[in-house]
Structures are given as C-alpha cells and as structure tokens.
Design a protein around this motif. Structure first.
Motif, PDB file in Angstrom:
ATOM      1  N   UNK A  39      -7.419  -0.933  -7.978  1.00 30.59           N
ATOM      2  CA  UNK A  39      -6.918  -1.677  -6.821  1.00 30.59           C
ATOM      3  C   UNK A  39      -5.764  -0.889  -6.202  1.00 30.59           C
ATOM      4  N   UNK A  40      -5.729  -0.853  -4.896  1.00 35.44           N
ATOM      5  CA  UNK A  40      -4.763   0.023  -4.205  1.00 35.44           C
ATOM      6  C   UNK A  40      -4.521  -0.462  -2.793  1.00 35.44           C
ATOM      7  N   UNK A  41      -3.377  -0.032  -2.258  1.00 34.80           N
ATOM      8  CA  UNK A  41      -3.071  -0.237  -0.845  1.00 34.80           C
ATOM      9  C   UNK A  41      -2.518   1.083  -0.338  1.00 34.80           C
ATOM     10  N   UNK A  42      -3.025   1.524   0.797  1.00 33.00           N
ATOM     11  CA  UNK A  42      -2.605   2.823   1.300  1.00 33.00           C
ATOM     12  C   UNK A  42      -2.297   2.815   2.782  1.00 33.00           C
ATOM     13  N   UNK A  43      -1.581   3.829   3.162  1.00 31.71           N
ATOM     14  CA  UNK A  43      -1.189   4.047   4.554  1.00 31.71           C
ATOM     15  C   UNK A  43      -1.501   5.515   4.859  1.00 31.71           C
ATOM     16  N   UNK A 102      -0.511   6.243  -0.995  1.00 30.64           N
ATOM     17  CA  UNK A 102      -1.458   5.311  -1.612  1.00 30.64           C
ATOM     18  C   UNK A 102      -0.906   4.819  -2.940  1.00 30.64           C
ATOM     19  N   UNK A 103      -0.718   3.504  -3.028  1.00 29.66           N
ATOM     20  CA  UNK A 103      -0.059   2.905  -4.184  1.00 29.66           C
ATOM     21  C   UNK A 103      -1.026   2.035  -4.973  1.00 29.66           C
ATOM     22  N   UNK A 104      -0.831   2.035  -6.277  1.00 35.41           N
ATOM     23  CA  UNK A 104      -1.636   1.195  -7.162  1.00 35.41           C
ATOM     24  C   UNK A 104      -1.093  -0.228  -7.167  1.00 35.41           C
ATOM     25  N   UNK A 105      -1.943  -1.173  -7.457  1.00 32.24           N
ATOM     26  CA  UNK A 105      -1.517  -2.558  -7.626  1.00 32.24           C
ATOM     27  C   UNK A 105      -2.381  -3.219  -8.689  1.00 32.24           C
ATOM     28  N   UNK A 106      -1.838  -4.291  -9.277  1.00 38.27           N
ATOM     29  CA  UNK A 106      -2.552  -5.070 -10.297  1.00 38.27           C
ATOM     30  C   UNK A 106      -2.786  -6.457  -9.738  1.00 38.27           C
ATOM     31  N   UNK A 107      -3.999  -6.671  -9.252  1.00 33.96           N
ATOM     32  CA  UNK A 107      -4.275  -7.893  -8.497  1.00 33.96           C
ATOM     33  C   UNK A 107      -4.148  -9.145  -9.356  1.00 33.96           C
ATOM     34  N   UNK A 108      -4.198  -8.977 -10.691  1.00 30.57           N
ATOM     35  CA  UNK A 108      -4.150 -10.130 -11.587  1.00 30.57           C
ATOM     36  C   UNK A 108      -2.751 -10.462 -12.069  1.00 30.57           C
ATOM     37  N   UNK A 109      -1.768  -9.620 -11.759  1.00 35.24           N
ATOM     38  CA  UNK A 109      -0.465  -9.736 -12.399  1.00 35.24           C
ATOM     39  C   UNK A 109       0.658 -10.022 -11.416  1.00 35.24           C
ATOM     40  N   UNK A 126       2.958  -8.242 -10.414  1.00 34.72           N
ATOM     41  CA  UNK A 126       3.401  -6.860 -10.253  1.00 34.72           C
ATOM     42  C   UNK A 126       3.363  -6.511  -8.777  1.00 34.72           C
ATOM     43  N   UNK A 127       4.337  -5.754  -8.349  1.00 28.68           N
ATOM     44  CA  UNK A 127       4.396  -5.338  -6.952  1.00 28.68           C
ATOM     45  C   UNK A 127       3.492  -4.153  -6.675  1.00 28.68           C
ATOM     46  N   UNK A 128       3.581  -3.710  -5.473  1.00 27.26           N
ATOM     47  CA  UNK A 128       2.839  -2.544  -5.007  1.00 27.26           C
ATOM     48  C   UNK A 128       3.509  -1.311  -5.585  1.00 27.26           C
ATOM     49  N   UNK A 129       2.751  -0.505  -6.351  1.00 26.43           N
ATOM     50  CA  UNK A 129       3.343   0.721  -6.856  1.00 26.43           C
ATOM     51  C   UNK A 129       4.406   0.482  -7.901  1.00 26.43           C
ATOM     52  N   UNK A 130       4.212  -0.546  -8.723  1.00 28.90           N
ATOM     53  CA  UNK A 130       5.085  -0.739  -9.880  1.00 28.90           C
ATOM     54  C   UNK A 130       4.201  -0.614 -11.117  1.00 28.90           C
ATOM     55  N   UNK A 131       4.759  -0.736 -12.308  1.00 25.05           N
ATOM     56  CA  UNK A 131       3.959  -0.568 -13.518  1.00 25.05           C
ATOM     57  C   UNK A 131       3.809   0.907 -13.843  1.00 25.05           C
ATOM     58  N   UNK A 132       2.813   1.229 -14.668  1.00 22.29           N
ATOM     59  CA  UNK A 132       2.667   2.606 -15.149  1.00 22.29           C
ATOM     60  C   UNK A 132       2.193   3.562 -14.066  1.00 22.29           C
ATOM     61  N   UNK A 133       1.067   3.223 -13.430  1.00 22.67           N
ATOM     62  CA  UNK A 133       0.595   4.025 -12.307  1.00 22.67           C
ATOM     63  C   UNK A 133       1.200   3.426 -11.050  1.00 22.67           C
ATOM     64  N   UNK A 134       2.073   4.185 -10.433  1.00 19.27           N
ATOM     65  CA  UNK A 134       2.726   3.674  -9.242  1.00 19.27           C
ATOM     66  C   UNK A 134       2.085   4.286  -7.999  1.00 19.27           C
ATOM     67  N   UNK A 135       2.214   5.595  -7.866  1.00 19.71           N
ATOM     68  CA  UNK A 135       1.631   6.251  -6.695  1.00 19.71           C
ATOM     69  C   UNK A 135       0.338   6.949  -7.091  1.00 19.71           C
ATOM     70  N   UNK A 136      -0.758   6.578  -6.469  1.00 25.33           N
ATOM     71  CA  UNK A 136      -2.025   7.259  -6.700  1.00 25.33           C
ATOM     72  C   UNK A 136      -1.991   8.641  -6.045  1.00 25.33           C
ATOM     73  N   UNK A 137      -1.563   8.682  -4.795  1.00 25.54           N
ATOM     74  CA  UNK A 137      -1.374   9.958  -4.113  1.00 25.54           C
ATOM     75  C   UNK A 137      -0.394   9.737  -2.972  1.00 25.54           C
ATOM     76  N   UNK A 138       0.421  10.759  -2.740  1.00 23.97           N
ATOM     77  CA  UNK A 138       1.389  10.738  -1.653  1.00 23.97           C
ATOM     78  C   UNK A 138       1.517  12.179  -1.176  1.00 23.97           C
ATOM     79  N   UNK A 139       1.167  12.446   0.052  1.00 27.28           N
ATOM     80  CA  UNK A 139       1.325  13.820   0.529  1.00 27.28           C
ATOM     81  C   UNK A 139       1.398  13.863   2.045  1.00 27.28           C
ATOM     82  N   UNK A 140       1.928  14.995   2.525  1.00 28.62           N
ATOM     83  CA  UNK A 140       1.882  15.320   3.939  1.00 28.62           C
ATOM     84  C   UNK A 140       1.370  16.751   4.009  1.00 28.62           C
ATOM     85  N   UNK A 141       0.590  17.078   5.039  1.00 26.91           N
ATOM     86  CA  UNK A 141       0.059  18.428   5.111  1.00 26.91           C
ATOM     87  C   UNK A 141      -0.510  18.764   6.462  1.00 26.91           C
ATOM     88  N   UNK A 142      -1.081  19.942   6.516  1.00 29.62           N
ATOM     89  CA  UNK A 142      -1.703  20.440   7.740  1.00 29.62           C
ATOM     90  C   UNK A 142      -3.166  20.734   7.462  1.00 29.62           C
TER      91      UNK A 142
END
Lengths: 320, 320, 320
Positions: free
Chosen positions: B35-39, B56-63, B65-81
């Motif tokens: 489960x994730x929410x991304x921008x 892109x942040x992980x979330x635990x839909x059953x808990x 827990x906030x967005x991007x908290x817990x063990x896996x917080x950020x699934x991916x975060x980058x800027x590029x060309x």
C-alpha cells in the motif's frame, strides 16, 4: 489526476485553562474538529458497484509534527466495495460509537460533556480514538426506509496458539431518522480489553429532536467491565443568524463514585462560510477525588485527580 | 495544480496462517502490492529533455500508522532528468534487482516463492526493501532495439578518514524483450555489507515466455558472501475470463543446508476493473532447521526456525 | 478537488566535504532549498476577506524517511484570515528572521556564510528551523507604500503556576522596498530560552541594491544572551545568460573569540527553466578552536571543534 481527491480540516485555537493551581495558555490544534488531511476516491465498477477508499491522517497544526505522526496517526484508512447491498471495507475504520457525536449537543467537540465524560469513563462509544479500530472489517447497510445498520469486527491479531480471540472487538449499531427525530443505538464489545483483564461491554443510545427554534440532544451510555459506569448528557442548540449557540451538561456516574465527574459547556460557532467557521466555548469540569479529566486534551492543562477545571477556547476551523 | 499527480495503491487483505503451533488471523496491508501514496510530475524542458520526480511513501492501511512511518517509510524518492540519452536520477531509488518481479510467476507478491526465498537468502535481488537504495545516483538507458540497460550507485556515506567506500552498493542490469520472450540479467554488489563483514555479490537471471494459453516464468540467482546460496523458482500463469491463476514453486539451496527452504504458492487474481482486483492465494513453506521464513511478513505469523508454514490470504487492491 | 493545491520542492545533490581528517561523499537532500511537500488553499469569504491555510512538510529525498518525519517535520502549518487589514494566522509559522535570506547573496542556501554563521551563533534570525515557531499567532500588515510590517508571538506553553511565560518568543520586523533598494530590520526576543538560562535578544538588518550588472547584499546581526555575538556577511550576485554566479563572505565575531568563525562561498545556479535548476558551490569555513560549523548540515561531514571545512556540492532542484 481524477482518481483521488485531497480534503481535510484545519482547526487551530487559542486556549486558556486552569486546573487546580495549574494554568496554561496555548495555541493548539483541533479544538472543535481534529485537524486532518485525507485522500479519497471511488471507481464505478458497473451494476451499481463501486470501489471506494479513504486515507485520512491526523496532524497538529501548532507543532513541529508531520502528517500522521504523534499519538493519533491514522484517523481512518480503508479500501472497500459499495453497492446495492451496502458497504464492506477492510482496514482501520470507525466503530459505530464514534458517531455518538450525532446526538451530542456540542457536536462531538473534545471539550463537550459527552466527549469528556465518555473519555473519562474509558468508553469506546466516544468521538475519539477509542472508536478507531485497526485490523477491521466493517459493514454498513443501505437505507431501509428510516433505518440504517452497521457492524464491525476488529482483530486483536494475537499470535499465539491459545487465546487468539483476546483483543478482538466487535460492534453493532442502528440509526433511525425521520423528520425532526433521530435516534441511534450502539453496542460495543471488547474481548479481554479491560484494564485489569476481562471483557468490556458498552451500550449507548442517543437522540435528537429539532424544534426549529432549538434542537434538543441527549445521550446515555453504560460501560461494563468489573464495574458498570454510566455517562449521560443533555443539551440544546439554538440557531442564530450566522451560526449557533449550544449548551450541554453531563454526568459520569461511576460505580466507584471517586471516579465520577460532571461537566458543562457553553459554546458558539460563527459561520464565515460553509467551509470557514470561528468558534468559542467555555467548559467547566467538576472531578471527583480520583478523576482528572480533561488530562491534557483539549486545552492542554495538566489536571491532577480531583482538580476542577475551567477552560476557554477561541478558534477557527476551515474545511477543504 | 497541474504540476503534480497523486497516485497510489491500497491493498488490504484477510489472512490466516499457521507456523508450527502459532496461528494468526489478521486484517493486514499489502498482501499483493505494498500500500502506498505517491506524488509525481514532470516538466518539459525542451529538446526532448524533461525534469521528473517521484515521492512515494508506504502506508499500513490496517494500522494506526501515518504515511511513510514504520519500518518502510519511503519506497522511492528522487528527482532527475530524462532525455534522448536516458534517465539520470538522484535520491532513494530502486536497484534493478527489484524488477526481478517481472520474471516471477507470482508477480512479486510477498507470499510468492521468489520473494519469500530471496528474502530468506538475504538477497537484494528481491521485490522488497533490500532493493531500495538510499543516497543513490541511477541511470537508465533508452531502448536499444529490444534491449535496455541500467546502473545504480548508492553511497554508504561513511564519515571516516579510512574505509569511506564501506557500505557502498552498485548494480548493473540488462533486459531483453522481443515478442513472447523476456529475459533479464542483474548484478548487485555491496561493499562490506554482509552480516559478519565482507562484500556481498549477487547474480540474478529471469525469463518469461508467453504461450498465450499460459505463460512460463523462471528465475535463478546466487548470493555470495562467505557462503554462496542459490535461489530458483519456476511457475506458470494461466489467464482466465476475468483474471488469472498462477502457480509457482521454488527452492533456496543454502551452502549451509540448515538455512534452506522450499515454497509453493497457488493464487488467483480476479479483475473487477483495470484498477480494482480481488485476490486469493495459498502458500506453503518448508523451512530447514535454521530457517524461519516468512517471519511476520506477509501473513504476520511468528515463525520459529524450522517451522513449516501454511497461509491463506483473501484481499483486494485498488490503484488510483 | 479545487480547494487545495499540492506543491513542493525536490532538491537532491552530490556532496564532498573535508573537515580536518574527516572526509565524506554523499547524495543528500536540500542542498539549496529544503525538500518539501505542501498543501495550501484559500477561500473567498467576501468583502476582501479570505480564509487561507498551508500545511508544509519536510522530506529527505535521499533517505528511507517519510513525509514530515525526522528532525524537521513541519516547515509551516497554519490557518488564518487575510483581508484589507492584513493577515492573522494560528499555528506553526515563520518568525520574520527566516526571511533574512532575502538579503543574503547566497539566497539562504544552507552552505552560505549567513546561514552557516548565524546557525553557529545560535541565532533565530536565520533561514532554518530556529525561525520556525510552534504555538504561534502571527500578523502581517498590508503594504503601506514601500513598507510592510509583521509580528509574531509564540507560546512556550509551560504548564505551571509560575513562570508561565518562560519559553515564549516574540518578534517584530519591517521591510522597505523601493526600486533597486531593499532594506529589512528584524527583532527577535526569547524569554528564558538561552542555553544556561536567561533571555535571548536578537537584532538583524539586511539590505540589497540591484545595479543590474550585479546586485550587492549585506546582513548584520547581534545575538545577545550573557554574551553578545555579532554575525555579518557581504556578497554579490552577477546574472548570467541562464542563471547567476554569487560570492559571499562573512564572519561570526563571538564575544568568546574561541566560538567565532569565518566562511566564504562561491556558487553558480543554472536555470533549465523557471522550475528546474542545476547548481554548484564551493564553501570554505575557518572555525576558531571551540566552533565546529557546519556540523553535519549541509554536506554531512562530521566537524570537530576548530576544524576547517571545505565542501563542494553539485545538485538540482525542481519546483512543482
């Protein structure tokens, strides 16, 4: 992107409270409604069926705190299906007792007698986190005439061979709405969740009647563990040209009377628009010798057992 | 605002699992897909060049827990060309081994043999967090005919005079895709990242062939520290009128055979729409005496070393 | 949903720095501007009055960190009213000293002399977190000709009978802008916030003058606790065909001279578009025997007291 809507409430307020010798002045978050940011959407699957989801996180507008950090992180998070047969959802969801606020003259604000006293009684039929249940499957019926029903089962997720049901919670509720009258009945059951062990069983009933010049509200609830505590409140809302005045009084009649309390609130909400409101309220709490509500929330004043509390709030909430 | 899109996946499921004497029933998050929410967004800079970003942040839909908290917080975060010469990005990014899932009959779901066994072997060529690398610069080539290539370098960011390269990781990969055949080759290297010290070197190869009535999938990989472990899986997907059935079997052949395991999964995905799917699966894991996969994830059952595991999941995922 | 806009900045960079014998190479977040994601909106209430809100969270694009987790969680969070008489907001807001960056030749980047040295002096007139105040009510005037004024009061929220004002902070500022000349004056006052006890009082003044071929910048500030420290910087920006070069030099003249430092930065920003920029800079810091700036930020190198620091950054920031 059309698949998701961003929504929320920001509620910030100035507060002053006195509890015994403690005094506190603050700028705080969530005086009337918990500040939040949410993401929701739905998809039409045909034949009247829809996929729906909500991700809603708490925030503290006054603090160096992120979205969904701190004690209350997720207000609700679920995915589900909605159709002619009702709604089924999986995730962290509200137990029906959260909506006792519908029959609260103060509208579920945290400084109102129903919210304060049900919190002090350890109830989960309360407009606050004890009614937010993780690991839950929930069902809501479609409308049958004036009636709706709902049910939820939350798993304790104990990981042992025995007592795997300990920590499970379930609830049932029905609401009736017809013309000026609304009535709701709630039952919450928690298996081995009481402090000190044992089950916790709660009944709650609420009603409101709208006479136009004023609307009456009342709730009554019981919280049964080893002891049985009772909490009730009555109140009235009077609409004004651009808002409403409300007054509410309630009592927590504890089996051990030292745990009881009484509370009264007088408040006013001023609507600048449908989405933007100013509010103010005065609350008095009269605690018995072992009781200390509100301890911290909502005015943040530290309250020692037996201390009486007087607090005022002046704030603003904005829906988006 | 047109510069950013909000997207995500919500995946909630009911699970039951038994590992030795432990049994657990739960409502959990991320059975099939995390489960994730991304921008994300992109900006056209002219001459075929684009600025791109993803948060892109992980979330635990059953808990709670906030967005991007817990063990896996950020699934991916980058800027590029991104341009005619490919993509270059800075941030937390996927190593190429994450996409081994492309050759997994179970599609990278956490209860599938490839995911379970590669995790048990301590591999970073796995569809999970060991393939999410922080402090990374990544490159992805444009398509050369049927071929694409990618590379990543992740800095350990040691802050000492000596051994500044300890903790660095790098990876190379190539993928070939032509008609029904897809093949991928991956190499991951971690400097002084092995438990107990030393480098960890991994090779992985995956392939799939689509016969229309069914598609075959296979992966083989090695994880070399002091020991060399091998993980392989084979499986098949059979499309149905509104979804697909898949079956997969795999083995972890550990140099120390007490660490090995075998796993098999039978699953079905039912598409209510392109964005909304129901799924169910049964997984069996046969652990050797020192192995305890899946410990906790995905069914949440606590698994003691040597315990065999049986689990079923029934869930729903919704893309938005 | 039209009531809320999603915006942000993603800034990722490659850094190398040497401080004494320590060396560090990294891919980091927020070299020029703190990476962030925000949500904001406004509602027209009629008669020139608007409700406004902002929720803005920090993020670390290089790390396994969520939105608004880590040390800096909320950059700013407030709700307020904006009208002909100015703006009033409640929440976590910037003290006026944050905008000293407007008079900084380096534009408030964390490796610039003004930011580094004001941080080393313990100032809250600095483009960083000491100027982010929780529990605050803020006021900003409308424009009076070339002048604007602002004020903020932040509550320490002590919960005792006595000394309830300890921890409170307040600030006043005025800015003048006319043609090529800009001047700003700031005052910050913190009650019993100094390390070791006592009040902290700060004055800051900044100015810039744009000669077209180049613009000059200067700031001067004092930080008074038991001691009085002074920080100043001067610099120049030279526009180029597609960006700008800047150079800045500053000193922290500490009352205890062992705490002083000197810093110089030479930088270049290259605009790929209005929203996407590449940047590079070289910074040198000369620390006195008790001083160790930058300790960690922004290049992440651990700096021991008295160590001189040399660092380079090469990065990219993208606004959305």
């Amino acid at each position: 992107q059309s698949n998701v809507g961003v929504y929320g409430i920001i509620d910030a307020f100035f507060s002053y409270a006195k509890a015994g010798d403690n005094k506190r002045t603050g700028v705080d978050s969530g005086g009337a409604y918990g500040s939040r940011l949410g993401f929701r959407g739905s998809e039409d699957l045909g034949d009247g069926l829809k996929a729906v989801f909500t991700l809603e996180y708490a925030l503290s507008v006054d603090q160096n705190e992120g979205l969904g950090t701190g004690g209350l992180r997720a207000r609700q998070q679920f995915v589900g299906l909605q159709g002619d047969l009702g709604f089924v959802g999986l995730g962290r969801q509200y137990a029906p007792g959260y909506a006792i606020a519908r029959y609260d003259a103060a509208g579920g604000v945290p400084f109102g007698p129903q919210a304060l006293l049900s919190g002090g009684a350890g109830a989960s039929i309360t407009p606050a986190s004890p009614a937010r249940w993780s690991n839950a499957i929930a069902y809501k019926s479609p409308k049958f005439g004036s009636l709706t029903a709902e049910a939820i089962y939350s798993l304790g997720e104990r990981n042992q061979d025995d007592n795997r049901r300990d920590g499970d919670r379930w609830a049932l509720a029905g609401d009736y709405s017809s013309g000026p009258l609304e009535v709701g009945l709630k039952y919450h059951h928690g298996k081995e969740v009481a402090i000190g062990g044992g089950d916790q069983k709660e009944w709650g009933i609420g009603a409101s009647y709208n006479f136009k010049v004023a609307a009456l509200y009342a709730t009554y609830q019981t919280v049964k563990t080893d002891d049985t505590d009772k909490v009730w409140h009555v109140g009235v809302r009077v609409p004004t040209s651009s808002g409403r005045v409300y007054v509410a009084y309630g009592e927590h009649d504890a089996e051990d009377s030292r745990n009881g309390a009484r509370a009264a609130t007088l408040g006013y909400i001023h609507a600048l628009s449908k989405r933007t409101n100013l509010y103010t309220a005065y609350t008095h709490v009269d605690n018995e010798s072992n009781q200390n509500i509100p301890n911290i929330r909502p005015t943040g004043v530290t309250t020692m057992p037996g201390d009486n509390v007087n607090g005022i709030v002046v704030g603003m909430f904005h829906l988006f």
